[in-house]
Design an enzyme around this catalytic site. Structure first.
Site, PDB file in Angstrom:
ATOM      1  N   SER A   1       0.826  -1.201   0.000  1.00 42.75           N
ATOM      2  CA  SER A   1       0.000   0.000   0.000  1.00 42.75           C
ATOM      3  C   SER A   1       0.864   1.257   0.000  1.00 42.75           C
ATOM      4  CB  SER A   1      -0.946  -0.052   1.205  1.00 42.75           C
ATOM      5  OG  SER A   1      -1.925   0.944   1.080  1.00 42.75           O
TER       6      SER A   1
ATOM      7  N   ASP B   1     -10.097  -5.474  -3.551  1.00 41.45           N
ATOM      8  CA  ASP B   1      -9.524  -4.475  -2.647  1.00 41.45           C
ATOM      9  C   ASP B   1     -10.386  -3.207  -2.758  1.00 41.45           C
ATOM     10  OD1 ASP B   1      -7.968  -2.494  -1.475  1.00 41.45           O
ATOM     11  OD2 ASP B   1      -6.077  -3.322  -2.228  1.00 41.45           O
TER      12      ASP B   1
ATOM     13  N   HIS C   1      -7.330  -6.003   0.681  1.00 43.65           N
ATOM     14  CA  HIS C   1      -6.152  -5.189   0.957  1.00 43.65           C
ATOM     15  C   HIS C   1      -5.396  -5.680   2.204  1.00 43.65           C
ATOM     16  CE1 HIS C   1      -3.999  -1.518  -0.092  1.00 43.65           C
ATOM     17  NE2 HIS C   1      -3.942  -1.169   1.199  1.00 43.65           N
TER      18      HIS C   1
END
Lengths: 750, 282
Positions: free
Chosen positions: B149, B226, B260
């Site tokens: 991320s 995600d 995620h």
């Protein structure tokens, strides 16, 4: 040493009596002892022992003392040059007898033994001296013993008053006592004697040297004797053999002669019988004839006499009667005289000359020393591996001890249609009981029979035996060889019309520094292909032989296999008709020209819808890697598929294939990894060379961009059967396969 | 630079340790996690840096991703720093989860009041590697970087801004084009000011356009489910398009059904470790 020391307390007081045994056991260890104290000065050591003895309690000391005692004996022994354990032991035992019996030396005995018992510390010197004395005793010289005894007494006397000094003179004594050998008297003496005594003028040598040379001499003689014994034994056994042979040969000859002799005697007896009978008959015949003649002669005589009498009577008769009778008489007489009297002897008294025919006997006599015609030889079955593809070696033997001049060997090929002899038989004459028959047809059965021959004639023929020629060498299909790092699959053609029993594959590592050069063989292969296990990254030369009962063929032409990477060819039998495969089997081309009209017929082996071809990967469950050179703008599919993948479907469209498909449309490259599901993968750089890693061990199929070592995707695939590489061209173009290459480093991580 | 060991646990034959030190760049105490594989006992190993995402500390990765086995097998030293300076008493640093503490965005801040402490880019590319090279058995010539991320963004910019410094780079659901996403806009305007041209120096998609050579193999995994992908925070397509144009090798894998989370990371962590090992152990 430790072991003995531990034993010591157990010995206790009676140890003195045991001492002698102790020496014995010790003596056998003498070699070890000597190594432990090779050059040590014995004097020094004794002083040490002495010192210890004064400081320590008696009982534990004893072990030590005894030990040293043992050593001393060893040393003495060493000094006398008696290094051989066995000799030493024996000698020592022998010498013990004189010592006990010697009564001329009572003082010595008293001196030697008494202090030993009363005063333990003395045992050391006492025993040493004893041993020493024994050593001298061995030479049996009374004079020497006397000297020794005096020396001993002297030292002993001193020693009883003062410990430290008693050993020193003894040492000197030992050294002086040992060294020379009088060659003249053939006796050992002390060096000092050489100067004073009768040995003065004599030649002397050091005792050890003399002993050594004497031993050498004895050993040499022993060796000679041994040799002679062996020779004699051999000779005796040889004589025995000859004896047996002579006995056998003569026995046979006697028997032979006897049978001949009997035969002749029988023949003669028969002839005698025949002759006697013939003679008897002749005699009877003759006598009968003579007797008949005699009888008729008598009859005639009677008649004559009767006539005479009648005539005489008539003469005395009256005239009238006379005339009457005379006329009748005259007629009768006239008649009688007319009959002829036979006076020829019908049978000759002489013996007619009859020749006796002894020719058959002569023949028999003649044949006593000649040989009978041989009996039929026995032909051997074919020995394994005795044939070549054009020859066989036929062997036979004799049933009896016939004498043979030659053999006639006949043979003809076995034919399925008309078994047995036909016109095409060959015959050859040989002297030996074997024959290599050449110029035969490979992998063919022949029947052989053999007849023996000598002066007396021809034997009956042997039984027929079937021999077979070895096959022709097979022909390796070099273009169909597949390999990987661990193995190679070799295929060949039989090279023979008739079936053979099996094949042998021979493989030799190519001449490289590390190669062993050994030829390995895989034997008993029933079919025309073989998977051979090999070492990675090597080169091998491979040969194949065909085998039958006759033996192996010659080697085939060699084929070479490199076990670097996996190596395969495209399988032209799977090729879609629109594709062409290059001569080397590594490039597939779809040409620009219009495809021929009409769809090809569905097939199980050939791709008919998808324009594809398969590679022939070796069926080995290892890791296989190959690369495919592609054009960036080409639409292609590469991957693996099971052999029975539906040939009417697209590759990757089913569960039996795993593929990467590239499509290029409107200047965009699309890469799809096709199996049941299609993952969403995006690749930014188009590969020009795709690496494919098939890993059976980990059930994985991975794709790489070779030029930049980029891993593109890995399928996890269950592969219960073997898969083959597959290649499809959706547009005209070509795919070039690179294989037989080692895996790049980056690939080894997957 | 005194290192203070906070914890040490044996893991797959190696040791998972956490240290604390006084950072010169960040002017505060910083913790970092380091895994020393068994191989590190006998020789120098390559170093692989992990940059975590928003709100994370050095703990998340080492406790959730399950990377140890792969790192142990490949013999990689894995270093996971914290995501921002802590306890600097800057006004507003703890107000939101996507800015300030736990959201350093791996930039060197140029704006007050952040520019004194928020120098995460220099920290992860300079200070921390020096500290590691000095104190641990690592080979300074062999290092790679990856992250998740915000950390994926950090990994990409570190690699793209320093050609040749890292042997390889990979990312899980990276923020590929922060200039154009809400998180990036907030963070960059806070740390770098309003001049958007300065932002591009920390934007992977922009950096690709000026990246000089192609000797960088980028692996990106992205969960298809995600929520931040659909929210437009990650924008991987922009990055892929830029890479395709510049012919920078990327394999981008859109993983069906993954989100995620660290569950997604744990699923593919082995692939990423192998990706780096391929270059670090070549």
């Amino acid at each position: 040493m430790e072991g003995e020391a531990g034993e010591a307390p157990g010995l206790g007081r009676p140890a003195a009596a045991k001492d002698f045994h102790f020496h014995h056991t010790d003596l056998y260890d003498s070699e070890d002892r000597l190594q432990i104290f090779p050059e040590e000065d014995t004097q020094m050591r004794r002083e040490v022992v002495q010192a210890e003895m004064t400081n320590e309690p008696r009982e534990p000391m004893k072990g030590k003392a005894q030990r040293d005692l043992g050593e001393e004996v060893d040393e003495l022994v060493h000094l006398y040059g008696l290094e051989d354990d066995h000799e030493l032991g024996d000698e020592f035992i022998d010498e013990s007898m004189p010592r006990i019996e010697v009564s001329e030396y009572p003082p010595y005995m008293m001196m030697g033994r008494e202090p030993l018992r009363e005063q333990r510390d003395w045992r050391l010197s006492g025993e040493a001296a004893k041993a020493e004395d024994l050593g001298f005793g061995a030479w049996g010289s009374a004079g020497q013993c006397q000297d020794l005894r005096e020396a001993y007494r002297y030292t002993h006397g001193h020693a009883s008053e003062e410990y430290e000094c008693y050993v020193i003179p003894e040492e000197e004594d030992e050294e002086e006592a040992t060294d020379v050998f009088c060659v003249t008297c053939k006796t050992p003496i002390r060096a000092s004697e050489k100067v004073f005594d009768e040995h003065k003028e004599h030649e002397v040598t050091p005792l050890s040297k003399a002993l050594e040379s004497a031993k050498d001499e004895i050993h040499k003689n022993m060796y000679k004797l041994e040799k002679q014994i062996i020779e004699m034994e051999n000779f005796a056994s040889h004589l025995e053999e000859v004896f047996i042979t002579v006995e056998e040969n003569f026995g046979r000859q006697e028997k032979n002669f006897e049978s001949h002799y009997n035969e002749i005697l029988e023949t003669l007896a028969q002839k005698y019988e025949e002759k006697i009978q013939a003679l008897g008959e002749k005699k009877k015949e003759k006598l009968e004839a003579l007797y008949g003649q005699l009888v008729s002669c008598g009859e005639n005589l009677e008649t004559c006499k009767e006539l005479m009498e009648t005539i005489e009577e008539m003469c005395h008769e009256e005239k009238v009667d006379f005339i009457k009778d005379a006329v009748a008489m005259a007629d009768r007489l006239g008649k009688f005289l007319k009959t002829k009297t036979d006076v020829e002897i019908s049978a000759q008294p002489e013996f007619e000359d009859q020749t006796l025919d002894f020719s058959d006997v002569e023949e028999l006599m003649g044949s006593i020393n000649t040989i009978p015609a041989p009996s039929a030889p026995v032909i051997n079955p074919q020995a394994p591996n005795s044939a070549t593809s054009s020859s066989v070696r036929v062997c036979w033997s004799l049933y009896s001890d016939d004498t043979i001049e030659s053999y006639q060997l006949s043979y003809w090929p076995v034919q399925d249609s008309s078994p047995g002899k036909d016109g095409a038989a060959f015959t050859m004459t040989v002297k030996e009981t074997y024959c290599s028959v050449t110029n035969l047809v490979p992998n063919t059965q022949y029947e052989f029979l053999v007849t023996a021959q000598n002066r007396a004639g021809l034997s009956p023929a042997s039984e027929c035996a079937v021999y077979m020629t070895a096959p022709c060498p097979p022909i390796i299909k070099s273009k169909e060889i597949r390999s990987c790092e661990e193995a190679a699959l070799i295929c060949w053609e039989s090279g023979n019309l008739n079936p053979v029993d099996s094949y042998t594959v021979e493989l030799t590592q190519a001449e490289t520094p590390g190669a062993s050069g050994v030829t390995e063989s895989v034997v008993g292969i029933p079919t025309c292909e073989c998977l051979v296990q090999l070492q990675p990254r090597q080169s091998y030369t491979i040969y194949v032989r065909a085998l039958n009962v006759g033996g192996p063929s010659a080697r085939s032409e060699p084929a070479t296999v490199h076990t670097t990477g996996s190596y395969f060819h495209l399988n032209v039998h799977t090729r879609h008709p629109w594709l062409t495969v290059s001569e080397d089997g590594l490039t597939v081309v779809r040409s620009e020209r219009k495809a021929p009209a009409g769809e090809p017929l569905p097939s199980d082996t050939r791709f008919t819808r998808c324009v594809a071809v398969m590679g022939n990967l070796i069926p080995v469950r290892g890791r296989h890697y190959w690369e495919v050179e592609v054009d960036e703008c080409l639409d292609y599919t590469v991957g693996v598929a099971f052999e029975d993948v539906p040939k009417q479907e697209d590759l990757g469209a089913n569960c039996l294939s795993w593929c990467l498909r590239h499509t290029f449309a409107s200047s965009r490259h699309k890469y799809e990894f096709l199996h049941k599901t299609t993952p969403d993968i995006r690749i930014t750089v188009s590969p020009r060379k795709i690496g494919i890693l098939l890993d059976y061990e980990n059930s994985k199929l991975s794709f790489f961009n070779v030029d930049i070592s980029q891993h593109l995707y890995t399928f996890s695939c269950q592969l219960p059967q073997f898969v083959h590489p597959c290649f499809s061209l959706e547009k005209p173009g070509c795919l070039k396969i690179h294989n037989g290459i080692s895996m790049p480093k980056c690939v080894t991580f997957y | 630079m005194a290192l203070k060991q906070i914890s040490s646990n044996k893991c797959f034959g190696g040791l998972q340790k956490v240290f604390e030190h006084d950072s010169v760049e960040l002017k505060c105490k910083m913790k970092f996690a380091i895994y020393l594989p068994p191989k590190a006992e006998t020789g120098k190993c390559p170093a692989l840096y992990w940059l975590s995402g928003l709100t994370c500390t050095e703990q998340n990765f080492i406790s959730k991703s399950g990377y140890h086995q792969a790192a142990s097998e490949h013999g990689l030293v894995v270093i996971a720093p914290d995501t921002s300076p802590r306890g600097c008493n800057i006004k507003g640093e703890d107000e939101t989860w996507d800015f300030g503490t736990g959201a350093g965005f791996y930039v060197d801040a140029s704006e007050d009041p952040w520019k004194t402490n928020y120098r995460m880019y220099s920290y992860v590319t300079e200070e921390l590697p020096q500290l590691i090279n000095t104190n641990f058995p690592v080979d300074p010539k062999r290092m790679s970087i990856f992250g998740h991320s915000m950390g994926g963004h950090g990994a990409l910019i570190c690699a793209l801004k320093n050609p040749g410094k890292y042997k390889s780079v990979s990312a899980f659901a990276p923020i590929c084009n922060p200039v154009l996403c809400p998180w990036g806009k907030k963070a960059f305007s806070g740390y770098l000011g309003t001049d958007q041209s300065k932002w591009e120096a920390y934007d992977a998609t922009h950096l690709v356009k000026s990246y000089p050579d192609t000797q960088l193999d980028i692996l990106i995994d992205q969960g298809k489910d995600d929520q931040f992908l659909s929210d437009g925070q990650l924008l991987p397509d922009n990055f892929i398009t830029a890479c395709t144009e510049k012919k920078i090798p990327v394999v981008f894998r859109l993983q069906e059904g993954y989100d995620h989370s660290y569950y997604f990371i744990a699923t593919f962590i082995t692939d990423h470790i192998r990706h780096h090992a391929k270059y670090l152990n070549a």
